[in-house]
Design a protein around this motif. Structure first.
Motif, PDB file in Angstrom:
ATOM      1  N   LYS A  21       0.833  -1.188   0.000  1.00 36.60           N
ATOM      2  CA  LYS A  21       0.000   0.000   0.000  1.00 36.60           C
ATOM      3  C   LYS A  21       0.875   1.248   0.000  1.00 36.60           C
ATOM      4  N   GLU A  73     -10.203   2.198  -7.975  1.00 33.61           N
ATOM      5  CA  GLU A  73     -10.097   1.296  -6.846  1.00 33.61           C
ATOM      6  C   GLU A  73      -9.965  -0.163  -7.271  1.00 33.61           C
ATOM      7  N   PRO A 109      -9.991   4.261   3.231  1.00 35.37           N
ATOM      8  CA  PRO A 109      -9.561   5.385   2.383  1.00 35.37           C
ATOM      9  C   PRO A 109     -10.079   6.709   2.928  1.00 35.37           C
ATOM     10  N   GLU A 138     -11.205  10.021  -1.572  1.00 33.55           N
ATOM     11  CA  GLU A 138     -10.874   8.801  -2.302  1.00 33.55           C
ATOM     12  C   GLU A 138     -12.089   7.891  -2.398  1.00 33.55           C
ATOM     13  N   GLU A 139     -12.822   7.825  -1.294  1.00 32.64           N
ATOM     14  CA  GLU A 139     -14.003   6.958  -1.266  1.00 32.64           C
ATOM     15  C   GLU A 139     -15.069   7.455  -2.225  1.00 32.64           C
ATOM     16  N   ARG A 195      -7.581   5.417  -5.965  1.00 32.06           N
ATOM     17  CA  ARG A 195      -6.544   5.052  -5.003  1.00 32.06           C
ATOM     18  C   ARG A 195      -5.177   5.376  -5.608  1.00 32.06           C
TER      19      ARG A 195
END
Length: 392
Positions: A223, A288, A358, A362-363, A368
């Motif tokens: 990540k 995503e 997130p 971002e959500e 991402r």
């Protein structure tokens, strides 16, 4: 001569603890300036931050600080120091052996008197000059994996740097040199580097091999850390600030917010989700599901982050906008901006604690950050992983 001659009854280790204590106090400041280029190099070269590699490099920084402080301190009381009364250059190789034999009370018929050599000032000065570069040789052998010839050259070069720094009065900062240029120091330092190099061969068998630290890492599964993202943002901000200043020097009154909006809403569309900062730290914006981020997702992400949140904060206290809407409404708007900043800060802290979630922009945009890495390196990593599985 790196270490000053000790006077009778003077505590030896206290003399050396003085510059070492200053080196440790200076280390946090040096580490602060070292961290930015360190992070960039590590992300560019290795794709991630390895804790063992980071520990070794920061220890190297701490060692170099200690070495230079031991060489330079104590400094003269004034830049206009007095001229030395005698010669400041000693070019006779191994002169320290003659000094040890001449200044140490030894009785040939009494072997126990030979132990006096170990406590003599001349022997201790030579021994400390050897010890000074032992860690340097260890770093060269363990971390940088140099050959012994390279270790000799670099140890000699480091010692020569010390000597030149001293004989020039720190390159002219002081009127006169305050330490002797001693060829024996370069001999003992080079010897110390080689001793450290030999010790590193033994240490390599006890510690993880530096060249194999990345062999088990799968960058595609890692990540993107908030540290990496913050560094990308910092680099982008520096670039945008420079562009904004340049435009204003050209009499184009464009705000940083306007420049950033154009930058973040357009550049990622033509670079596969990368900005300058993201390119430096090897990350890019993706959907995503791992695919390329569609334009409307890019606009939603950066529109929320820089358009809404950044736009609100671009309104300074003396903005004409607040004058136009009146004092009462201006107070309400300022309170809304303050609450929005506070809410985003709390949200950011919570996401730092729960890193699997997130951020809100971002959500909502369903985007991402992902690590980008040359395919040849990832192929080599996959090959190593496959070999490991087969061997098991």
């Amino acid at each position: 001569m790196y270490f000053k001659k000790l006077t009778a009854g003077e505590p030896m280790f206290q003399t050396y603890l003085f510059p070492i204590s200053y080196a440790f106090m200076a280390f946090p400041v040096a580490a602060l300036f070292f961290t930015l280029p360190f992070l960039i190099v590590q992300y560019r070269r290795h794709g991630y931050i390895n804790k063992i590699r980071a520990l070794v490099l920061y220890l190297l920084l701490l060692y170099l600080l200690n070495a230079f402080f031991l060489v330079l301190l104590p400094l003269p009381d004034s830049r206009h120091n007095a001229a030395p009364s005698g010669s400041m250059i000693q070019l006779v190789p191994l002169q320290f052996i003659q000094d040890i034999l001449h200044n140490t009370p030894i009785t040939r018929s009494d072997p126990s008197s030979y132990l006096n050599v170990l406590s003599g000032a001349d022997f201790l000065l030579a021994a400390f000059n050897v010890l000074l570069t032992v860690p340097f040789g260890m770093f060269l052998g363990y971390y940088f994996r140099t050959r012994w010839v390279v270790c000799i050259i670099l140890s000699f070069a480091l010692s020569l740097l010390f000597e030149i720094t001293q004989i020039t009065g720190i390159y002219g900062f002081f009127d006169h040199p305050y330490r002797i240029f001693d060829v024996d120091d370069m001999i003992t330092n080079t010897l110390g580097g080689m001793i450290g190099f030999k010790l590193s061969l033994w240490i390599s068998g006890l510690l993880p091999r530096i060249e194999k630290l990345d062999s088990q890492e799968d960058l595609s599964a890692k990540k993107v850390t908030y540290t990496r993202r913050a560094l990308a943002f910092l680099l982008d901000s520096i670039l945008l600030l420079a562009v904004t200043i340049l435009l204003n020097l050209l009499s184009l009154r464009i705000s940083w917010w306007a420049v950033s909006m154009v930058y973040f809403l357009s550049i990622p569309l033509f670079t596969g989700g990368r900005t300058f900062g993201k390119w430096v730290v090897r990350i890019r914006l993706r959907s995503e599901d791992g695919g390329p981020a569609r334009p409307w997702r890019v606009w939603a992400r950066y529109g929320l982050l820089y358009g809404v949140l950044g736009g609100m904060n671009s309104l300074g206290p003396d903005s004409s906008f607040f004058v136009y809407i009146g004092k009462a409404l201006a107070a309400v708007v300022k309170m809304v901006i303050l609450l929005a900043d506070l809410a985003f800060f709390i949200h950011l802290v919570l996401r730092l604690i729960k890193r699997d979630r997130p951020l809100i922009y971002e959500e909502l945009s369903r985007t991402r950050n992902g690590i980008t890495w040359p395919e040849r390196h990832q192929a080599a990593v996959n090959e190593t992983l496959n070999k490991t599985v087969i061997n098991e």
